[in-house]
Design a protein around this motif. Structure first.
Motif, PDB file in Angstrom:
ATOM      1  N   PRO A 189      83.511  20.310  79.832  1.00 31.77           N
ATOM      2  CA  PRO A 189      82.453  19.749  80.212  1.00 31.77           C
ATOM      3  C   PRO A 189      82.231  18.277  79.799  1.00 31.77           C
ATOM      4  O   PRO A 189      82.162  17.812  78.879  1.00 31.77           O
ATOM      5  CB  PRO A 189      81.219  20.566  80.073  1.00 31.77           C
ATOM      6  N   GLU A 190      82.079  17.376  80.770  1.00 33.61           N
ATOM      7  CA  GLU A 190      81.559  15.927  80.659  1.00 33.61           C
ATOM      8  C   GLU A 190      79.938  16.015  80.381  1.00 33.61           C
ATOM      9  O   GLU A 190      79.655  15.275  79.623  1.00 33.61           O
ATOM     10  CB  GLU A 190      81.902  15.002  81.643  1.00 33.61           C
ATOM     11  N   ASN A 191      79.242  16.943  81.194  1.00 30.42           N
ATOM     12  CA  ASN A 191      77.921  16.988  81.396  1.00 30.42           C
ATOM     13  C   ASN A 191      77.526  18.500  81.304  1.00 30.42           C
ATOM     14  O   ASN A 191      77.813  19.125  82.421  1.00 30.42           O
ATOM     15  CB  ASN A 191      77.323  16.127  82.619  1.00 30.42           C
ATOM     16  N   PRO A 192      77.064  18.683  80.024  1.00 32.73           N
ATOM     17  CA  PRO A 192      76.790  20.485  80.024  1.00 32.73           C
ATOM     18  C   PRO A 192      75.683  20.637  81.088  1.00 32.73           C
ATOM     19  O   PRO A 192      75.728  21.815  81.723  1.00 32.73           O
ATOM     20  CB  PRO A 192      76.048  20.321  78.570  1.00 32.73           C
ATOM     21  N   PHE A 193      74.603  19.815  81.380  1.00 26.41           N
ATOM     22  CA  PHE A 193      73.680  19.897  82.365  1.00 26.41           C
ATOM     23  C   PHE A 193      74.158  20.222  83.802  1.00 26.41           C
ATOM     24  O   PHE A 193      73.831  21.126  84.419  1.00 26.41           O
ATOM     25  CB  PHE A 193      72.534  19.220  82.363  1.00 26.41           C
ATOM     26  N   LYS A 194      75.034  19.429  84.149  1.00 29.39           N
ATOM     27  CA  LYS A 194      75.877  19.773  85.422  1.00 29.39           C
ATOM     28  C   LYS A 194      76.680  20.868  85.372  1.00 29.39           C
ATOM     29  O   LYS A 194      76.353  21.725  86.352  1.00 29.39           O
ATOM     30  CB  LYS A 194      76.863  18.407  85.458  1.00 29.39           C
ATOM     31  N   ALA A 195      77.201  21.237  84.369  1.00 27.25           N
ATOM     32  CA  ALA A 195      78.007  22.504  84.255  1.00 27.25           C
ATOM     33  C   ALA A 195      77.121  23.784  84.331  1.00 27.25           C
ATOM     34  O   ALA A 195      77.190  24.578  85.254  1.00 27.25           O
ATOM     35  CB  ALA A 195      78.742  22.501  82.916  1.00 27.25           C
ATOM     36  N   LEU A 196      75.878  23.490  83.763  1.00 29.71           N
ATOM     37  CA  LEU A 196      74.814  24.808  84.048  1.00 29.71           C
ATOM     38  C   LEU A 196      74.397  24.794  85.290  1.00 29.71           C
ATOM     39  O   LEU A 196      74.348  25.914  85.952  1.00 29.71           O
ATOM     40  CB  LEU A 196      73.763  24.517  83.120  1.00 29.71           C
ATOM     41  N   ALA A 197      73.940  23.610  86.019  1.00 29.40           N
ATOM     42  CA  ALA A 197      73.371  23.484  87.229  1.00 29.40           C
ATOM     43  C   ALA A 197      74.494  24.183  88.519  1.00 29.40           C
ATOM     44  O   ALA A 197      73.956  24.695  89.320  1.00 29.40           O
ATOM     45  CB  ALA A 197      72.881  22.202  87.563  1.00 29.40           C
ATOM     46  N   GLU A 198      75.747  23.900  88.128  1.00 29.13           N
ATOM     47  CA  GLU A 198      76.711  24.335  89.175  1.00 29.13           C
ATOM     48  C   GLU A 198      77.258  25.595  88.701  1.00 29.13           C
ATOM     49  O   GLU A 198      78.193  26.021  89.562  1.00 29.13           O
ATOM     50  CB  GLU A 198      77.680  23.103  89.468  1.00 29.13           C
ATOM     51  N   ALA A 199      77.047  26.082  87.779  1.00 35.47           N
ATOM     52  CA  ALA A 199      77.424  27.410  87.261  1.00 35.47           C
ATOM     53  C   ALA A 199      79.039  27.330  87.126  1.00 35.47           C
ATOM     54  O   ALA A 199      79.650  28.211  87.760  1.00 35.47           O
ATOM     55  CB  ALA A 199      77.023  28.652  88.381  1.00 35.47           C
ATOM     56  N   GLN A 200      79.456  26.380  86.474  1.00 38.10           N
ATOM     57  CA  GLN A 200      80.755  26.362  86.210  1.00 38.10           C
ATOM     58  C   GLN A 200      80.940  26.935  84.969  1.00 38.10           C
ATOM     59  O   GLN A 200      81.081  26.563  83.892  1.00 38.10           O
ATOM     60  CB  GLN A 200      81.251  24.789  85.854  1.00 38.10           C
ATOM     61  N   MET A 201      81.615  28.371  85.135  1.00 38.20           N
ATOM     62  CA  MET A 201      81.378  29.250  84.076  1.00 38.20           C
ATOM     63  C   MET A 201      82.393  28.823  82.847  1.00 38.20           C
ATOM     64  O   MET A 201      81.766  28.930  81.749  1.00 38.20           O
ATOM     65  CB  MET A 201      81.777  30.575  84.439  1.00 38.20           C
ATOM     66  N   GLN A 227      83.226  25.985  81.704  1.00 34.21           N
ATOM     67  CA  GLN A 227      82.682  24.782  81.017  1.00 34.21           C
ATOM     68  C   GLN A 227      81.468  25.472  80.492  1.00 34.21           C
ATOM     69  O   GLN A 227      81.084  24.884  79.149  1.00 34.21           O
ATOM     70  CB  GLN A 227      82.116  23.764  82.122  1.00 34.21           C
ATOM     71  N   VAL A 228      80.767  26.367  81.180  1.00 33.08           N
ATOM     72  CA  VAL A 228      79.500  26.818  80.207  1.00 33.08           C
ATOM     73  C   VAL A 228      79.999  27.518  79.023  1.00 33.08           C
ATOM     74  O   VAL A 228      79.371  27.539  77.981  1.00 33.08           O
ATOM     75  CB  VAL A 228      78.704  27.724  81.323  1.00 33.08           C
ATOM     76  N   ILE A 229      81.053  28.237  79.377  1.00 32.22           N
ATOM     77  CA  ILE A 229      81.604  29.018  78.078  1.00 32.22           C
ATOM     78  C   ILE A 229      81.945  28.138  76.797  1.00 32.22           C
ATOM     79  O   ILE A 229      81.456  28.490  75.544  1.00 32.22           O
ATOM     80  CB  ILE A 229      82.772  29.974  78.448  1.00 32.22           C
ATOM     81  N   VAL A 230      82.550  26.930  77.370  1.00 31.33           N
ATOM     82  CA  VAL A 230      83.200  26.219  75.995  1.00 31.33           C
ATOM     83  C   VAL A 230      81.779  25.496  75.535  1.00 31.33           C
ATOM     84  O   VAL A 230      81.634  25.376  74.325  1.00 31.33           O
ATOM     85  CB  VAL A 230      83.908  25.148  76.642  1.00 31.33           C
ATOM     86  N   PHE A 231      80.658  25.179  76.389  1.00 33.76           N
ATOM     87  CA  PHE A 231      79.502  24.265  75.748  1.00 33.76           C
ATOM     88  C   PHE A 231      78.855  25.489  74.985  1.00 33.76           C
ATOM     89  O   PHE A 231      78.638  25.026  73.898  1.00 33.76           O
ATOM     90  CB  PHE A 231      78.672  24.121  76.792  1.00 33.76           C
ATOM     91  N   ALA A 232      78.855  26.833  75.223  1.00 27.85           N
ATOM     92  CA  ALA A 232      78.178  27.716  74.371  1.00 27.85           C
ATOM     93  C   ALA A 232      78.666  27.944  73.142  1.00 27.85           C
ATOM     94  O   ALA A 232      78.108  28.028  72.220  1.00 27.85           O
ATOM     95  CB  ALA A 232      77.849  28.914  75.213  1.00 27.85           C
TER      96      ALA A 232
END
Ligand code: ASP
Length: 427
Positions: free
Chosen positions: A151-163, A165-170
């Protein structure tokens, strides 16, 4: 003492819920088939029920599951990663989990290809004009898919449910919270508290499940009846057959050999998540139910399950890979294209990657099939041939997808001494 009491009442509660979900499933099937068979679908009563009541309740149920998906993956994976207190343990468990996920997926596609080559579901298939009407989506570029995981932007990933990317961030967040030591404790405690609250929310919203399952199943069967299956009977039967082999042979064998536990308990305890997966056709939406069953009923320690289950719901799709394997062979046969041994190997590799990239939502498996077909130089329009029966297969393969996640979680937990055998064997 009171904690024990809580655990007992939770167990009893989740058993009763399982029963109610199963009743919802069977009643939904009966009502849907009856509406279809009695030609009531297009009467005012049929429309009120299917397009009105069932539609609204089904949608609300799906929304309540989806609402949980992003927060659950974020907090449970961050806590799961942080609870694997040292990075080497995280590496070991992560390695085992991803290795087993890839292995089971590769086995699934290999069996799918072998069976499809023997059964030959596509040979002599008269290509229908249906295919012409299907506009295939662009197959995603592989390199870009890989880059997009970060993810470039974790908030965008969360808002768009890019799973992914969310996993990598988490996971990164979990590792960093551990490495930060004392100054990171407050954030970790915040996540742990959020985790407890989100799990409670799962508990509350699951009360909707029996009604939601009933409405979703009734809608599908009222619309489709059993008619769509007939034209594509061999394709349908081949996919179902391989799904059954994978479910009833591969997983039990792995559970006996690698986890040394009896598979019967495993299936009994997974009835609720399997029913929800079947009716929603979404591993992502089923995630809260799978996580709960894996921890509370199968006895997989929270530190393992909260890592393996969200990861599996996103990257481990054995059922989807099976459909993609059979569909590729089917389409090649239908168009009279020879694939050959090297080609089959390419299908195994590409379909494994395609199933990792498949989001846990309904129907995406067929979109990712385009990637496999393109790789094999097969006509992507061939997807149009199988769309007619895809919804029913999607429901079935999703149930297999989540079963694979739970099986691998049990194996990894057992290898780490974190599978509570008493809970696993409890009735
Ligand atoms: N519906 C599947 C799932 O959520 C993905 C697919 O095969 O389309 O697991």
């Amino acid at each position: 003492m009171s904690a024990d009491g809580d655990a007992d009442s939770d167990q009893g509660g989740s058993q009763a819920l399982t029963r109610r979900i199963l009743i919802g499933l069977v009643l939904g099937l009966g009502v849907g088939l009856a509406l279809h068979a009695l030609d009531l679908r297009d009467t005012p009563v049929g429309r009120f029920l299917v397009d009105g009541l069932f539609f609204v309740v089904g949608r609300i149920f799906l929304a309540s599951l989806k609402l949980l998906m992003v927060p659950l993956v974020l907090v449970s994976l961050a806590c799961g990663t942080a609870s694997l207190d040292d990075v080497s343990r995280l590496g070991r468990i992560g390695g085992k989990t991803v290795g087993l996920y890839l292995f089971t997926t590769a086995v699934a596609i290999s069996v799918a290809i072998v069976v499809a080559v023997i059964v030959q579901p596509g040979v002599g298939f008269a290509l229908s004009t249906e295919a012409a009407g299907f506009a295939a989506k662009e197959a995603p570029d592989f390199a870009q898919t890989l880059i997009d995981i970060f993810p470039e932007n974790p908030f965008k990933a969360l808002a768009e449910a890019q799973m992914l990317q969310v996993i990598v961030f988490a996971i990164l967040l979990g590792v960093a919270m551990t490495l930060a030591g004392e100054p990171g404790r407050d954030l970790l405690r915040f996540f742990q508290s959020a985790n407890a609250v989100v799990l409670k929310l799962v508990f509350v919203l699951m009360e909707l499940a029996p009604f939601g399952v009933f409405c979703l199943i009734a809608t599908v069967f009222a619309d489709e009846g059993a008619g769509a299956i007939q034209q594509l009977a061999w394709y349908f039967a081949t996919v179902l057959g391989v799904l059954a082999i994978h479910l009833l042979v591969t997983y039990p064998t792995l559970l006996v050999l690698l986890a040394r536990v009896a598979p019967l308990h495993f299936f009994r305890k997974l009835r609720a998540p399997m029913s929800v997966a079947f009716s929603t056709a979404s591993s992502g939406a089923t995630l809260p139910v799978t996580l709960r069953a894996t921890e509370e009923r199968l006895g997989v320690d929270g530190s393992i399950a909260s890592f393996t289950i969200p990861l599996g719901a996103t990257i481990n799709m054995d059922g989807t890979a099976i459909m993609q394997g059979v569909a590729t062979v089917f389409i090649a046969q239908a168009y009279g294209v020879e694939i050959g041994p090297a080609g089959y190997l390419t299908v195994v590799v590409t379909a494994t990657l395609a199933s990792i990239g498949t989001a846990g939502v309904p129907g995406v498996g067929t979109v990712m099939l385009a990637m496999v077909l393109r790789q094999m130089d097969l006509p992507v329009e061939g997807i149009g041939l199988i769309l007619g029966v895809d919804r029913l297969l999607d429901m079935t393969r999703t149930a297999v997808n989540i079963t694979g996640d739970a099986a691998v979680s049990c194996i990894v937990a057992r290898s780490e001494g974190r599978l509570d055998l008493e809970t696993y064997r409890a009735p």
